[in-house]
Motif scaffolding. Structure first.
Motif, PDB file in Angstrom:
ATOM      1  N   ILE A 140       0.822  -1.209   0.000  1.00 37.24           N
ATOM      2  CA  ILE A 140       0.000   0.000   0.000  1.00 37.24           C
ATOM      3  C   ILE A 140       0.856   1.260   0.000  1.00 37.24           C
ATOM      4  O   ILE A 140       0.591   2.220  -0.746  1.00 37.24           O
ATOM      5  CB  ILE A 140      -0.953  -0.004   1.221  1.00 37.24           C
ATOM      6  CG1 ILE A 140      -1.931  -1.188   1.113  1.00 37.24           C
ATOM      7  CG2 ILE A 140      -1.730   1.299   1.305  1.00 37.24           C
ATOM      8  CD1 ILE A 140      -2.857  -1.327   2.297  1.00 37.24           C
ATOM      9  N   VAL A 141       1.889   1.274   0.821  1.00 42.42           N
ATOM     10  CA  VAL A 141       2.726   2.477   0.946  1.00 42.42           C
ATOM     11  C   VAL A 141       3.735   2.488  -0.195  1.00 42.42           C
ATOM     12  O   VAL A 141       4.719   1.765  -0.175  1.00 42.42           O
ATOM     13  CB  VAL A 141       3.437   2.510   2.315  1.00 42.42           C
ATOM     14  CG1 VAL A 141       4.325   3.743   2.401  1.00 42.42           C
ATOM     15  CG2 VAL A 141       2.418   2.507   3.437  1.00 42.42           C
ATOM     16  N   GLY A 142       3.478   3.286  -1.185  1.00 43.84           N
ATOM     17  CA  GLY A 142       4.363   3.348  -2.343  1.00 43.84           C
ATOM     18  C   GLY A 142       4.513   4.762  -2.860  1.00 43.84           C
ATOM     19  O   GLY A 142       4.663   5.716  -2.094  1.00 43.84           O
ATOM     20  N   THR A 143       4.415   4.912  -4.174  1.00 46.16           N
ATOM     21  CA  THR A 143       4.622   6.204  -4.816  1.00 46.16           C
ATOM     22  C   THR A 143       3.623   7.242  -4.344  1.00 46.16           C
ATOM     23  O   THR A 143       3.966   8.428  -4.217  1.00 46.16           O
ATOM     24  CB  THR A 143       4.512   6.050  -6.347  1.00 46.16           C
ATOM     25  OG1 THR A 143       5.302   4.944  -6.754  1.00 46.16           O
ATOM     26  CG2 THR A 143       4.985   7.300  -7.051  1.00 46.16           C
ATOM     27  N   GLY A 144       2.387   6.824  -4.072  1.00 45.24           N
ATOM     28  CA  GLY A 144       1.368   7.781  -3.647  1.00 45.24           C
ATOM     29  C   GLY A 144       1.754   8.539  -2.398  1.00 45.24           C
ATOM     30  O   GLY A 144       1.386   9.707  -2.230  1.00 45.24           O
ATOM     31  N   ALA A 145       2.499   7.892  -1.497  1.00 41.20           N
ATOM     32  CA  ALA A 145       2.913   8.559  -0.256  1.00 41.20           C
ATOM     33  C   ALA A 145       3.798   9.765  -0.532  1.00 41.20           C
ATOM     34  O   ALA A 145       3.777  10.758   0.216  1.00 41.20           O
ATOM     35  CB  ALA A 145       3.636   7.568   0.650  1.00 41.20           C
ATOM     36  N   TYR A 199       4.835   6.311 -13.007  1.00 43.14           N
ATOM     37  CA  TYR A 199       6.194   5.788 -12.879  1.00 43.14           C
ATOM     38  C   TYR A 199       7.115   6.380 -13.941  1.00 43.14           C
ATOM     39  O   TYR A 199       8.268   6.733 -13.664  1.00 43.14           O
ATOM     40  CB  TYR A 199       6.191   4.264 -13.004  1.00 43.14           C
ATOM     41  CG  TYR A 199       5.590   3.530 -11.818  1.00 43.14           C
ATOM     42  CD1 TYR A 199       5.143   4.229 -10.705  1.00 43.14           C
ATOM     43  CD2 TYR A 199       5.471   2.151 -11.810  1.00 43.14           C
ATOM     44  CE1 TYR A 199       4.599   3.561  -9.626  1.00 43.14           C
ATOM     45  CE2 TYR A 199       4.927   1.473 -10.731  1.00 43.14           C
ATOM     46  CZ  TYR A 199       4.491   2.194  -9.638  1.00 43.14           C
ATOM     47  OH  TYR A 199       3.957   1.545  -8.561  1.00 43.14           O
ATOM     48  N   ALA A 200       6.586   6.483 -15.180  1.00 39.56           N
ATOM     49  CA  ALA A 200       7.408   6.999 -16.279  1.00 39.56           C
ATOM     50  C   ALA A 200       7.771   8.463 -16.078  1.00 39.56           C
ATOM     51  O   ALA A 200       8.807   8.921 -16.570  1.00 39.56           O
ATOM     52  CB  ALA A 200       6.668   6.824 -17.607  1.00 39.56           C
ATOM     53  N   ALA A 201       6.943   9.205 -15.354  1.00 37.57           N
ATOM     54  CA  ALA A 201       7.252  10.607 -15.081  1.00 37.57           C
ATOM     55  C   ALA A 201       8.114  10.775 -13.833  1.00 37.57           C
ATOM     56  O   ALA A 201       8.981  11.658 -13.781  1.00 37.57           O
ATOM     57  CB  ALA A 201       5.957  11.404 -14.928  1.00 37.57           C
ATOM     58  N   THR A 216      14.616  -3.022  -2.709  1.00 43.74           N
ATOM     59  CA  THR A 216      13.904  -1.759  -2.881  1.00 43.74           C
ATOM     60  C   THR A 216      13.058  -1.423  -1.656  1.00 43.74           C
ATOM     61  O   THR A 216      12.922  -0.245  -1.298  1.00 43.74           O
ATOM     62  CB  THR A 216      13.015  -1.815  -4.128  1.00 43.74           C
ATOM     63  OG1 THR A 216      12.135  -2.944  -4.047  1.00 43.74           O
ATOM     64  CG2 THR A 216      13.848  -1.940  -5.386  1.00 43.74           C
ATOM     65  N   SER A 217      12.475  -2.443  -0.995  1.00 40.07           N
ATOM     66  CA  SER A 217      11.707  -2.191   0.226  1.00 40.07           C
ATOM     67  C   SER A 217      12.612  -1.642   1.318  1.00 40.07           C
ATOM     68  O   SER A 217      12.234  -0.712   2.057  1.00 40.07           O
ATOM     69  CB  SER A 217      11.031  -3.474   0.708  1.00 40.07           C
ATOM     70  OG  SER A 217      10.062  -3.912  -0.210  1.00 40.07           O
ATOM     71  N   THR A 247      13.639   2.480  -6.801  1.00 45.12           N
ATOM     72  CA  THR A 247      12.462   1.740  -6.348  1.00 45.12           C
ATOM     73  C   THR A 247      11.384   1.666  -7.427  1.00 45.12           C
ATOM     74  O   THR A 247      10.777   0.614  -7.649  1.00 45.12           O
ATOM     75  CB  THR A 247      11.877   2.387  -5.087  1.00 45.12           C
ATOM     76  OG1 THR A 247      11.581   3.770  -5.347  1.00 45.12           O
ATOM     77  CG2 THR A 247      12.860   2.316  -3.937  1.00 45.12           C
ATOM     78  N   ILE A 248      11.142   2.767  -8.111  1.00 40.56           N
ATOM     79  CA  ILE A 248      10.090   2.785  -9.132  1.00 40.56           C
ATOM     80  C   ILE A 248      10.516   2.002 -10.365  1.00 40.56           C
ATOM     81  O   ILE A 248       9.707   1.312 -10.999  1.00 40.56           O
ATOM     82  CB  ILE A 248       9.723   4.236  -9.488  1.00 40.56           C
ATOM     83  CG1 ILE A 248       9.053   4.912  -8.284  1.00 40.56           C
ATOM     84  CG2 ILE A 248       8.800   4.290 -10.694  1.00 40.56           C
ATOM     85  CD1 ILE A 248       8.776   6.375  -8.479  1.00 40.56           C
ATOM     86  N   SER A 249      11.792   2.068 -10.713  1.00 41.06           N
ATOM     87  CA  SER A 249      12.267   1.375 -11.908  1.00 41.06           C
ATOM     88  C   SER A 249      12.081  -0.134 -11.800  1.00 41.06           C
ATOM     89  O   SER A 249      11.844  -0.812 -12.807  1.00 41.06           O
ATOM     90  CB  SER A 249      13.743   1.696 -12.155  1.00 41.06           C
ATOM     91  OG  SER A 249      13.920   3.067 -12.453  1.00 41.06           O
TER      92      SER A 249
END
Length: 502
Positions: A25-30, A172-174, A242-243, A370-372
């Motif tokens: 749940i805790v990812g890019t949105g945070a 992710y691409a941005a 990555t985590s 992490t996103i890659s």
């Protein structure tokens, strides 16, 4: 992860499941939440995120109940088929025997004759008594949709998940090129504080920041785009790495912000409420609580599912507390007008907060690593959903369609969107507000509603799903659907009004 030991991979403990759900749940949105908090106001933000967290928890329990119902239905069908096979293999009656047999038994039988007890149990061929509603086989949301929805509903589900995954890929691409651009073009001298740059500001000589962003996006596409044409497998250790990096970065940001606030150097003076920022905050929060589409892979391998309900509650409480801590320390530490779309960037060019170059570069590049690692996985998932949407029983795709066309329609649209805009807050807000609302609210509510209806004729009202949601009354299903429709109308009206004002 794939039900039992054979279907869902290596089982793990409930505690490990709690950690996995938290990480999911805790990812890019945070990283986009602090700016959304600052724009909507701290009081409105905490009220809205608490309510949306509760709504996400409710629909998570809906999905888990639907998973148990799907397992029960698959088990009943398997037992019925076994009975038919046994009947065919041992049937050596004469015509008279059949006639007598027909007078003593009804011509048709239900799928399963339910014993007179609250929790129906039967003995499987492998031995032992198994509860119908044990979640032992992984049943993905697409399979549940095909079990409980009609053809139109199935197609609508796949369209919704495809749109959501497109939004994910565009974000992710941005995010990766933005981070690279900020590290390459940002202010790394401790002679100045935080600065808000424009796209037209120079990066290297005549090369503007926007040019640098597009250059990095091109490199990102060339390096990670080819993975869309293959399969992403065996990423376990990469995901662990990555985590680990993620939690080091999040902990650093919270601690650094707290230290600055504790010294009385915090620059943030956020308002208590600003309704103009609510629609975008809504989208960001919905996106930041997204996990429903991955629950089958997450919950099925848990070895002891008796405490799944308690673990889900605990997870949501911890996640809500984490989001509040991260966002509140951010909006009181930094000037709200200078907050970046991606929170890590507020540390890379502000030496008054972090004056260790290595750590500034680590935070600046943290989203890159992490996103890659997630981009190829999401891309392959989207590609496979496209294939499933157009699949026809017994049909196969030509090589060009399978290996070229599907990967291209997966990769090209999000890259084009990323080339056109790198406003992460808007991308996250739109993805969460529209596709996220469908995946997080509408689909789970419909799944649990039709799952309950499909099971009742077969097993009757006495069968109790031990994984049933605490929100078992039909009122809650309709409440979620009404809330989802209201949110879509509100967000759409706000976007139209903003366009009219411009």
């Amino acid at each position: 992860m794939a039900g039992g030991i054979t279907e869902s991979g290596e089982p793990y403990s409930p505690f490990v499941g709690l950690v996995y759900m938290f990480n999911l749940i805790v990812g890019t949105g945070a990283l986009t939440m602090p700016k959304a908090f600052a724009e909507a106001g701290w009081a409105v933000s905490i009220a809205l995120i608490s309510f949306l967290g509760f709504m996400s928890y409710m629909t998570t329990t809906f999905v888990i109940e639907a998973m148990a119902a799907a397992n029960a239905q698959l088990r009943w069908k398997k037992r019925k088929q076994e009975e038919v096979d046994d009947s065919d293999s041992t049937s050596e009656y004469s015509d008279d025997d059949v006639a007598v047999r027909g007078r003593s038994e009804p011509e048709t039988k239900p799928i399963l004759s339910v014993p007179h007890r609250r929790c129906p149990v039967f003995s499987e061929r492998s031995g032992g008594h198994v509860d119908h509603f044990d979640i032992v086989e992984r049943v993905e949301m697409g399979q549940m949709a095909s079990m409980f929805f009609n053809k139109v509903g199935v197609n609508m589900f796949y369209i919704c998940i495809i749109v959501y995954l497109y939004g994910d890929l565009a974000i992710y691409a941005a995010a990766v090129p933005i981070s690279l651009m900020e590290v390459a073009c940002g202010n790394h001298s401790c002679s100045a504080g935080s600065v808000k740059y424009n796209d037209t500001d120079p990066c290297w000589g005549s090369v503007t920041r926007k040019d640098a962003y597009r250059l990095f996006l091109t490199v990102f596409t060339l390096l990670l785009g080819p993975f869309t044409f293959f399969s992403a497998q065996k990423t376990k250790y990469l995901q662990i790495l990555t985590s680990l990096m993620r939690w080091i970065a999040f902990t650093m940001m919270i601690v650094l912000a707290l230290i600055r606030i504790g010294k009385g150097a915090g620059e943030g003076r956020p308002p208590a409420a600003s309704l103009s920022g609510v629609p975008n905050l809504f989208g960001v929060c919905v996106y930041s609580f997204m996990c429903q589409h991955s629950l089958p892979s997450l919950v099925t391998p848990i070895s002891d599912k008796r405490r799944v309900g308690s673990l889900v509650v605990l997870d949501y409480v911890l996640i809500l507390a984490f989001y509040a801590l991260l966002s509140f320390t951010a909006i009181f530490c930094f000037d709200s007008s200078l907050l970046h779309d991606m929170y890590t960037l507020d540390f890379t060019d502000n030496c008054s907060v972090l004056d260790v170059p290595f750590l500034r570069y680590f935070l600046g590049l943290f989203p890159v690593f992490t996103i890659s690692t997630n981009f190829p996985i999401i891309a392959v998932t989207l590609r496979n959903n496209w294939k499933t949407l157009f699949h026809r029983d017994g049909g196969t795709y030509p090589w060009v369609v399978d290996r070229v066309a599907f990967p291209l329609i997966t990769l090209v649209p999000p890259i084009v969107v990323a080339f056109c805009t790198h406003n992460l807050e808007s991308l996250v807000g739109i993805t969460g507000s529209y596709a996220g609302t469908g995946i997080q609210y509408i689909v789970p509510a419909c799944l649990v509603f039709f799952a309950r209806r499909s099971l009742e004729p077969a097993v009757g009202r006495d069968a109790v799903n031990k994984h049933r949601s605490p929100f078992r009354h039909a009122f809650w299903v309709w409440f979620v659907l009404l809330w989802a429709v209201s949110c879509l109308l509100f967000v759409t009206a706000n976007i139209i009004l903003n366009d009219v004002k411009k």
